[in-house]
Design an enzyme around this catalytic site. Structure first.
Site, PDB file in Angstrom:
ATOM      1  N   ASP A 178       0.853  -1.185   0.000  1.00 55.08           N
ATOM      2  CA  ASP A 178       0.000   0.000   0.000  1.00 55.08           C
ATOM      3  C   ASP A 178       0.895   1.243   0.000  1.00 55.08           C
ATOM      4  O   ASP A 178       1.717   1.397  -0.886  1.00 55.08           O
ATOM      5  CB  ASP A 178      -0.946  -0.038   1.210  1.00 55.08           C
ATOM      6  CG  ASP A 178      -2.048   1.006   1.130  1.00 55.08           C
ATOM      7  OD1 ASP A 178      -3.055   0.755   0.456  1.00 55.08           O
ATOM      8  OD2 ASP A 178      -1.890   2.081   1.729  1.00 55.08           O
ATOM      9  N   TYR A 308      -3.703  11.257   2.169  1.00 57.44           N
ATOM     10  CA  TYR A 308      -4.213  11.249   0.796  1.00 57.44           C
ATOM     11  C   TYR A 308      -4.166  12.648   0.180  1.00 57.44           C
ATOM     12  O   TYR A 308      -3.890  12.810  -1.011  1.00 57.44           O
ATOM     13  CB  TYR A 308      -5.638  10.686   0.775  1.00 57.44           C
ATOM     14  CG  TYR A 308      -5.676   9.187   0.896  1.00 57.44           C
ATOM     15  CD1 TYR A 308      -6.030   8.390  -0.192  1.00 57.44           C
ATOM     16  CD2 TYR A 308      -5.346   8.541   2.084  1.00 57.44           C
ATOM     17  CE1 TYR A 308      -6.060   7.008  -0.091  1.00 57.44           C
ATOM     18  CE2 TYR A 308      -5.369   7.170   2.201  1.00 57.44           C
ATOM     19  CZ  TYR A 308      -5.721   6.409   1.108  1.00 57.44           C
ATOM     20  OH  TYR A 308      -5.740   5.041   1.211  1.00 57.44           O
ATOM     21  N   HIS A 360      -4.421  -7.732  -0.589  1.00 60.89           N
ATOM     22  CA  HIS A 360      -3.743  -6.455  -0.395  1.00 60.89           C
ATOM     23  C   HIS A 360      -2.961  -6.402   0.910  1.00 60.89           C
ATOM     24  O   HIS A 360      -1.882  -5.821   0.971  1.00 60.89           O
ATOM     25  CB  HIS A 360      -4.788  -5.339  -0.434  1.00 60.89           C
ATOM     26  CG  HIS A 360      -4.225  -3.969  -0.377  1.00 60.89           C
ATOM     27  ND1 HIS A 360      -3.543  -3.412  -1.429  1.00 60.89           N
ATOM     28  CD2 HIS A 360      -4.229  -3.026   0.610  1.00 60.89           C
ATOM     29  CE1 HIS A 360      -3.160  -2.180  -1.107  1.00 60.89           C
ATOM     30  NE2 HIS A 360      -3.559  -1.929   0.133  1.00 60.89           N
TER      31      HIS A 360
END
Length: 384
Positions: A178, A308, A360
């Site tokens: 990630d 983000y 993931h």
């Protein structure tokens, strides 16, 4: 253990969470649940009946004493880099030839994602073993509170380079999934003489393909691209919100533990092994709740979402880091859309394995595969 006078590395003592846990239980029991029309499947988000069951277990079935004991048994340290508290775990192997390895988690994860692979990496495979440095990203977990803006991938990688220097590690390996799948290569770009190898998994970036390129892929490659395409179509609303208005959504996530639970557990549903219909079939529910609890009790829902925003600004304002020839290993799990020929354009790929289980969060979904792949890759590298 210490660095210079201005960069002291100190053992970190965990706060007492007793009152905060009692407040969490009160808040969950007092949750105001929506009474509008809702779906019993996952088509509109986390189903109400499912979330009520998990939330009830969180406060009435989850073993809080075991969670705190598990945390307390880890070797916690903190330092300060550019005014930001940086928390990390530091595990030392018994072997004097152990390779230092910095491991970077992502969102919505934490240092706890690597817990199940630590013994295998410390013990090694006869050829190699590791000293492990596992930081919390700035604004995550105990690397809080967030003291300034601008903590993008590049700045995090630069901070990890400083951290490893403080610990006396001039040469080291880097790995992560990630966010870590971007921070680890950035470390190699910034410190090509210090990083001996980079290992990544768990990227979510879908490559842009023409129709002919797509048709030319193997069936398993098309499945992974299709998975990523569907995720891009329906599962990235959270990213757009956190990349544009992290502060606004942060108020809700900071005030409602059930809201935070829904926000995070949805990712374990959407990003884990596609053959596992429910999050707890891919990752033990207690492990998921351990991570959610860490976000809640450290009050980092908003500051972690801010990453983000910073990454979006980084892409708009900064040129890409240069490619390096640092050897790179890539472990591909069923949810990873990475393609070998595209990876070769970006990295010096010397190790590539594809797996048919996991997802993931590979280190916690398939810890046996993940740890074995790390050991295989770093065993193959020349060391000075």
């Amino acid at each position: 253990m210490s660095g210079s006078a201005s960069t002291r590395v100190l053992q970190y003592h965990l706060p007492d969470f007793t009152l905060a846990i009692e407040d969490l239980k009160r808040r969950v029991d007092a949750t105001q649940w929506p009474n509008s029309v809702y779906a019993d499947d996952w088509s509109r988000g986390v189903p109400k009946s499912y979330l009520q069951t998990v939330a009830h277990y969180w406060v009435h079935g989850f073993d809080w004493e075991l969670w705190q004991a598990r945390l307390s048994g880890m070797p916690h340290f903190r330092t300060e880099i550019e005014g930001q508290p940086i928390h990390f775990l530091h595990y030392r192997s018994d072997r004097p030839d152990a390779m230092p390895l910095v491991m970077t988690h992502g969102w919505p994860s934490s240092f706890m994602e690597f817990d199940q692979v630590i013994p295998a990496l410390l013990n090694g495979n006869g050829k190699i073993c590791f000293n492990l440095v596992i930081p919390s990203l700035p604004g995550f977990g105990f690397s809080s509170p967030l003291q300034s803006f601008g903590w993008n991938h590049r700045r995090i990688a630069a901070a990890w380079g400083q951290l490893m220097g403080q610990l006396g590690y001039e040469e080291f390996g880097a790995c992560g999934g990630d966010t870590g799948s971007l921070v680890a290569p950035a470390l190699a770009s910034l410190f090509p003489q210090r990083v001996v190898g980079v290992h990544v998994n768990g990227g979510l970036l879908r490559p842009h393909l023409t129709a002919d390129e797509y048709l030319g892929l193997r069936a398993d490659e098309r499945r992974r691209i299709d998975f990523a395409t569907e995720l891009l179509r329906l599962g990235t609303g959270y990213a757009h919100i956190q990349a544009t208005r992290p502060q606004s959504v942060g108020y809700a996530l900071t005030d409602s533990p059930v809201g935070l639970l829904a926000w995070i557990i949805e990712k374990y549903k959407e990003w884990t092994d596609p053959r596992k219909p429910l999050p707890e079939e891919a990752v033990d529910l207690n492990d998921i709740l351990s991570t959610v609890s860490l976000y809640w009790l450290t009050n980092t829902a908003a500051s972690s979402a801010n990453l983000y925003y910073e990454v979006r600004a980084e892409k708009q304002m900064m040129s890409p880091l240069p490619r390096t020839e640092v050897p790179t290993g890539i472990a591909v799990f069923p949810t990873d859309p990475v393609l070998r020929h595209r990876a070769d354009q970006e990295f010096n790929v010397v190790h590539w394995n594809e797996y048919d289980r996991g997802g993931h969060f590979a280190a916690i979904e398939a810890p046996d595969l993940y740890s074995a792949d790390l050991l295989e890759f770093f065993s193959s590298l020349e060391r000075s």
